[in-house]
Motif scaffolding. Structure first.
Motif, PDB file in Angstrom:
ATOM      1  N   ALA A 257       0.906  -1.221  -0.022  1.00 31.00           N
ATOM      2  CA  ALA A 257      -0.049   0.182   0.118  1.00 31.00           C
ATOM      3  C   ALA A 257       0.742   1.032   0.022  1.00 31.00           C
ATOM      4  CB  ALA A 257      -0.955   0.060   1.189  1.00 31.00           C
ATOM      5  N   ALA A 258       1.868   0.993   0.960  1.00 34.45           N
ATOM      6  CA  ALA A 258       2.793   2.552   0.999  1.00 34.45           C
ATOM      7  C   ALA A 258       3.386   2.777  -0.393  1.00 34.45           C
ATOM      8  CB  ALA A 258       3.711   2.263   2.004  1.00 34.45           C
ATOM      9  N   LEU A 259       4.091   1.741  -1.074  1.00 36.72           N
ATOM     10  CA  LEU A 259       4.533   1.942  -2.411  1.00 36.72           C
ATOM     11  C   LEU A 259       3.680   2.575  -3.355  1.00 36.72           C
ATOM     12  CD1 LEU A 259       6.437  -1.504  -2.867  1.00 36.72           C
ATOM     13  CD2 LEU A 259       7.399   0.577  -2.420  1.00 36.72           C
ATOM     14  N   LEU A 260       2.413   2.063  -3.590  1.00 38.82           N
ATOM     15  CA  LEU A 260       1.452   2.532  -4.472  1.00 38.82           C
ATOM     16  C   LEU A 260       1.060   3.849  -4.070  1.00 38.82           C
ATOM     17  CD1 LEU A 260      -0.605  -0.631  -4.811  1.00 38.82           C
ATOM     18  CD2 LEU A 260       0.602   0.453  -6.614  1.00 38.82           C
ATOM     19  N   HIS A 261       0.901   4.269  -2.756  1.00 38.88           N
ATOM     20  CA  HIS A 261       0.268   5.395  -2.282  1.00 38.88           C
ATOM     21  C   HIS A 261       1.507   6.439  -2.714  1.00 38.88           C
ATOM     22  CE1 HIS A 261      -1.447   8.617   0.131  1.00 38.88           C
ATOM     23  NE2 HIS A 261      -0.375   8.919   0.765  1.00 38.88           N
ATOM     24  N   ARG A 262       2.733   6.200  -2.205  1.00 37.82           N
ATOM     25  CA  ARG A 262       3.771   7.216  -2.571  1.00 37.82           C
ATOM     26  C   ARG A 262       4.062   7.318  -4.144  1.00 37.82           C
ATOM     27  NH1 ARG A 262       4.768  10.891   1.261  1.00 37.82           N
ATOM     28  NH2 ARG A 262       6.894  11.224   1.543  1.00 37.82           N
ATOM     29  N   LEU A 263       4.024   6.142  -4.838  1.00 38.03           N
ATOM     30  CA  LEU A 263       4.048   6.346  -6.131  1.00 38.03           C
ATOM     31  C   LEU A 263       3.003   7.215  -6.669  1.00 38.03           C
ATOM     32  CD1 LEU A 263       4.860   2.710  -7.293  1.00 38.03           C
ATOM     33  CD2 LEU A 263       6.663   4.493  -7.572  1.00 38.03           C
ATOM     34  N   ALA A 264       1.914   7.243  -6.414  1.00 44.67           N
ATOM     35  CA  ALA A 264       0.833   7.921  -6.915  1.00 44.67           C
ATOM     36  C   ALA A 264       1.214   9.351  -6.558  1.00 44.67           C
ATOM     37  CB  ALA A 264      -0.442   7.443  -6.276  1.00 44.67           C
ATOM     38  N   GLU A 265       1.780   9.591  -5.279  1.00 48.24           N
ATOM     39  CA  GLU A 265       2.127  10.996  -4.977  1.00 48.24           C
ATOM     40  C   GLU A 265       3.284  11.642  -6.008  1.00 48.24           C
ATOM     41  OE1 GLU A 265       2.991  10.921  -0.769  1.00 48.24           O
ATOM     42  OE2 GLU A 265       0.793  11.654  -0.445  1.00 48.24           O
ATOM     43  N   HIS A 266       4.143  10.567  -6.434  1.00 47.28           N
ATOM     44  CA  HIS A 266       5.131  11.024  -7.291  1.00 47.28           C
ATOM     45  C   HIS A 266       4.619  11.161  -8.847  1.00 47.28           C
ATOM     46  CE1 HIS A 266       8.731  11.292  -4.829  1.00 47.28           C
ATOM     47  NE2 HIS A 266       8.114  10.546  -3.964  1.00 47.28           N
ATOM     48  N   LYS A 267       3.241  10.917  -8.875  1.00 50.48           N
ATOM     49  CA  LYS A 267       2.665  10.680 -10.211  1.00 50.48           C
ATOM     50  C   LYS A 267       3.416   9.675 -11.126  1.00 50.48           C
ATOM     51  CE  LYS A 267       1.356  15.561 -10.183  1.00 50.48           C
ATOM     52  NZ  LYS A 267       0.054  15.090  -9.640  1.00 50.48           N
ATOM     53  N   ALA A 268       3.615   8.605 -10.647  1.00 50.39           N
ATOM     54  CA  ALA A 268       4.474   7.545 -11.127  1.00 50.39           C
ATOM     55  C   ALA A 268       3.782   6.253 -11.379  1.00 50.39           C
ATOM     56  CB  ALA A 268       5.831   7.376 -10.339  1.00 50.39           C
ATOM     57  N   LEU A 269       2.370   6.197 -11.544  1.00 51.66           N
ATOM     58  CA  LEU A 269       1.910   5.120 -11.679  1.00 51.66           C
ATOM     59  C   LEU A 269       1.724   4.553 -13.277  1.00 51.66           C
ATOM     60  CD1 LEU A 269      -1.083   5.362  -9.060  1.00 51.66           C
ATOM     61  CD2 LEU A 269       1.063   4.020  -8.906  1.00 51.66           C
TER      62      LEU A 269
END
Length: 311
Positions: A257-269
């Motif tokens: 969850a933390a990886l996906l959440h932080r990737l989203a914050e970096h606009k990196a999905l």
């Protein structure tokens, strides 16, 4: 929107003091399942999240949905059925590590069917654990992975191996390999990676898996931290956060969850965006995941942190 697809079950975990006279230990029911824990953790972190599974209409199933709603998770994609809820009996080692035995025959989540569509605005899909092992639902989840990857959705896979549920290890390893062209982000514990590598050199196995499709592979090492290797061969590592470990239930799911959440914050999905992340961004993402997992390990059961605890 991040959609998490997979099983929701009830963990029966040891509770209270050790019984005397050889009596059976008390087992307390807790909500669980790798994908379920991931969805709850994403909701608590504040990511728009939906859960896609098949959940029983029994009392356990209702409790599972109640917790998802409390975390702000959209349960509209959840299928329902009268079959019982899957049970997992946890045993906790001296170091806080958890082992599991499962009761899965005839349970609701095994009968998951491929949905016609995921919620509008879905940017990422996360899958893993028992749901990709137990048929007939496993084939439906696999079809979901392939379909959404073909649509350009960022896909995350955490195999989270439960060897006792895998009747043919060689067939599962081959199946895992067949998923990789459809996976954007692969996350593995060292133990899972070694099991999947089946005696092969782990570095060589990781390179082979990345060549098959994922943009990056994150490897978790318990208290020793996390590392990521990208398809171009770059590698970044962060240490673990030191805490007094109560148990490790849900720690890996919190990392997901933390990886996906932080990737989203970096606009990196997306594969291209993940490939463009630099060393500083990866250290931020991995460090955030390490802190989140440490909080989960510091309390009993799968209790991932809220965003306010990581501010």
């Amino acid at each position: 929107m991040i959609v998490v697809a997979g099983e929701a079950l009830i963990d029966l975990v040891p509770g209270g003091s050790a019984p005397a006279n050889g009596a059976l230990p008390a087992l307390l029911p807790q909500r669980g399942g790798g994908p379920y824990n991931t969805a709850v953790a994403l909701g608590r972190l504040g990511s728009p999240t939906a859960f896609c599974s098949r959940v029983s209409t029994d009392a356990f199933g209702e409790a599972l949905l109640t917790e998802l709603r409390a975390a702000g998770v959209d349960v509209a994609p959840v299928q329902r059925g009268p079959e019982p809820t899957t049970l997992a009996v946890a045993s906790i080692g001296a170091d806080g590590s958890a082992g599991y035995g499962f009761y899965v025959e005839g349970t609701a989540d095994r009968l998951f069917e491929l949905p016609a569509a995921l919620p509008e605005g879905t940017r990422a899909l996360s899958l893993g654990t028992c749901s990709l092992v137990l048929e007939p639902g496993a084939s439906a989840y696999e079809a979901l992975l392939r379909r959404e990857a073909a649509r350009g959705v960022c896909t995350a896979l955490d195999p989270n191996i439960r060897a006792g549920l895998i009747p043919d290890a060689a067939a599962y390893r081959a199946r895992f390999r067949s998923w990789l062209p459809h996976v954007t982000l692969l996350k593995l514990s060292v133990e899972d990676a070694e099991w999947l590598a089946d005696g092969a050199d782990l570095d060589a196995a990781l390179a082979d898996w990345l060549a098959a499709g994922p943009a990056a592979a994150v490897l978790t090492r318990g208290g020793d931290g996390l590392s990521v290797r990208t398809r171009d061969g770059a590698e970044h590592t962060v240490p673990g956060e030191r805490v007094e470990v109560v148990d490790t239930i849900g720690a890996g799911d919190t990392v997901n969850a933390a990886l996906l959440h932080r990737l989203a914050e970096h606009k990196a999905l997306s594969p291209a965006a993940i490939a463009s992340l630099d060393a500083g961004q990866w250290r931020d993402i991995l460090g955030f995941a390490a802190r989140a997992a440490a909080i989960t390990c510091s309390r009993a059961g799968a209790q991932p942190p809220y965003a306010s605890e990581l501010a």
